[in-house]
Design a protein around this motif. Structure first.
Motif, PDB file in Angstrom:
ATOM      1  N   ARG A   1       6.946  -4.108  -8.976  1.00 54.14           N
ATOM      2  CA  ARG A   1       5.886  -4.288  -9.605  1.00 54.14           C
ATOM      3  C   ARG A   1       4.981  -5.284  -9.064  1.00 54.14           C
ATOM      4  NH1 ARG A   1       4.670  -0.151 -10.473  1.00 54.14           N
ATOM      5  NH2 ARG A   1       2.977  -0.910 -11.540  1.00 54.14           N
TER       6      ARG A   1
ATOM      7  N   GLY B   1       3.153   1.011  -5.652  1.00 56.42           N
ATOM      8  CA  GLY B   1       2.843   2.224  -5.360  1.00 56.42           C
ATOM      9  C   GLY B   1       4.517   3.022  -5.101  1.00 56.42           C
TER      10      GLY B   1
ATOM     11  N   THR C   1       8.699   7.572  -3.497  1.00 57.13           N
ATOM     12  CA  THR C   1       9.465   7.917  -4.694  1.00 57.13           C
ATOM     13  C   THR C   1      10.925   7.721  -4.068  1.00 57.13           C
ATOM     14  OG1 THR C   1       8.102   9.229  -5.956  1.00 57.13           O
ATOM     15  CG2 THR C   1      10.634   9.176  -6.493  1.00 57.13           C
TER      16      THR C   1
ATOM     17  N   ASP D   1       8.072   4.206  -6.689  1.00 56.00           N
ATOM     18  CA  ASP D   1       8.478   4.731  -7.737  1.00 56.00           C
ATOM     19  C   ASP D   1      10.038   4.966  -7.639  1.00 56.00           C
ATOM     20  OD1 ASP D   1       6.188   4.905  -9.154  1.00 56.00           O
ATOM     21  OD2 ASP D   1       5.794   6.981  -8.340  1.00 56.00           O
TER      22      ASP D   1
ATOM     23  N   SER E   1       0.743  -1.120  -0.018  1.00 58.90           N
ATOM     24  CA  SER E   1      -0.123  -0.121   0.049  1.00 58.90           C
ATOM     25  C   SER E   1       0.799   1.510   0.024  1.00 58.90           C
ATOM     26  CB  SER E   1      -0.969   0.074   1.361  1.00 58.90           C
ATOM     27  OG  SER E   1      -0.206  -0.017   2.331  1.00 58.90           O
TER      28      SER E   1
ATOM     29  N   ARG F   1       3.202   4.330  -1.041  1.00 55.38           N
ATOM     30  CA  ARG F   1       3.250   5.455  -1.990  1.00 55.38           C
ATOM     31  C   ARG F   1       4.527   6.086  -1.719  1.00 55.38           C
ATOM     32  NH1 ARG F   1      -0.241   5.176  -5.758  1.00 55.38           N
ATOM     33  NH2 ARG F   1       0.576   6.964  -6.915  1.00 55.38           N
TER      34      ARG F   1
END
Length: 303
Positions: free
Chosen positions: A123, A128, A101, A130, A97, A99
């Motif tokens: 993936r 989420g 970067t 990056d 879950s 998110r």
């Protein structure tokens, strides 16, 4: 420690604004980044100047330039905010879950070894998350980790700053890549042949492969570098059909065409080297970064 004590006199909101101002060096952009009004950020800058007794940022054209005092605050400010973030972060990290970067520095050699497995893992387990991949010299990657521009760097770092932590990914050895037709008839690359041939050197902004040059210097020998370039992936393509020699780490040559190219040991001793992950010790409590580092390590083991 003096800079950290100064920062402790300032409330957290002002520290966040100062961090954005030092990063953006522009009041309007800092305000947009923080979702604040420009007057609010300008007022905060005035308070910071008063509290710290320094202009901090001075006008230069359309932007602002940090003073020497402000530059001294960059590292302790990043450490203070990282400590607060670590304190407020949840004790557990849920990759499914999350998110986030991550800014990761590595050469294209490191990217070829690390990224295929890592990206498939992300993936599958953490869609989420990056990645922003950057490429720099060894010194540039470590500097990015030190100043907070980079979350983690992967590479060869013989001299590790005390502020950083590292974990070993693998030990690597050097080999020589030649066109098969240019290999001596006995199949052995000797030192006179090595020294007589032109070479391809991989380097980034002056930070090449000092291990090779040091080994040659110990023999009081030098090689002729005919091509110097920063791109790992294209270098093997120059060897086919030429008399060039490429001396590189062995892992990068797994996919060569053995019908045209041949890998042989170098004709002199080059010490092996270690390939590591490096991150700042102040990030030790970052559960998400710890998870990412573990996945990189596991991908190397499986690879």
């Amino acid at each position: 420690m003096h800079q950290m004590n100064d920062l402790r006199r300032i409330d957290l909101n002002l520290l966040v604004i100062l961090d954005a101002l030092l990063s953006e060096q522009h009041v309007t952009r800092a305000a947009e980044r923080l979702h604040l009004s420009q007057p609010a950020v300008s007022h905060a800058l005035a308070r910071l100047r008063d509290l710290l007794g320094d202009p901090l940022l001075v006008r230069a054209g359309s932007g602002l330039v940090p003073t020497a005092r402000a530059l001294e605050l960059v590292a302790p400010l990043a450490e203070a905010l990282a400590q607060v973030q670590s304190l407020l972060a949840p004790n557990t990290f849920d990759p499914a879950s999350a998110r986030r970067t991550f800014r990761v520095a590595m050469s294209d050699y490191g990217a070829a070894i690390i990224l295929p497995t890592l990206i498939r893992t992300l993936r599958r387990e953490a869609p989420g998350i990056d990645l922003q991949i950057s490429h720099a010299s060894r010194e540039g990657m470590l500097e990015g980790v030190l100043n907070g521009d980079i979350d983690v760097a992967a590479g060869v770092f013989p001299e590790m700053p005390n502020e950083l932590r590292s974990t070993l990914l693998f030990e690597e050895r050097y080999v020589c890549l030649l066109d098969r037709a240019s290999l001596p008839a006995d199949g052995v690359l000797d030192l006179p042949t090595y020294l007589s041939r032109p070479h391809v050197l991989l380097e980034m902004r002056g930070s090449g492969t000092p291990e090779i040059e040091r080994a040659l210097t110990s023999l009081r020998e030098r090689r002729r570098v005919a091509i110097s370039l920063p791109h790992w992936n294209v270098a093997p393509q120059f060897i086919s059909g030429t008399d060039l020699i490429l001396t590189v780490s062995s892992r990068g040559l797994r996919d060569i065409d053995p019908r045209e190219l041949v890998v042989v040991p170098p004709p002199f001793e080059i010490p092996p080297f270690t390939f590591v992950l490096a991150w700042h010790k102040r990030r030790g409590g970052d559960q998400a970064l710890n998870w990412l580092n573990r996945r990189i390590e596991q991908g190397i083991v499986r690879g």
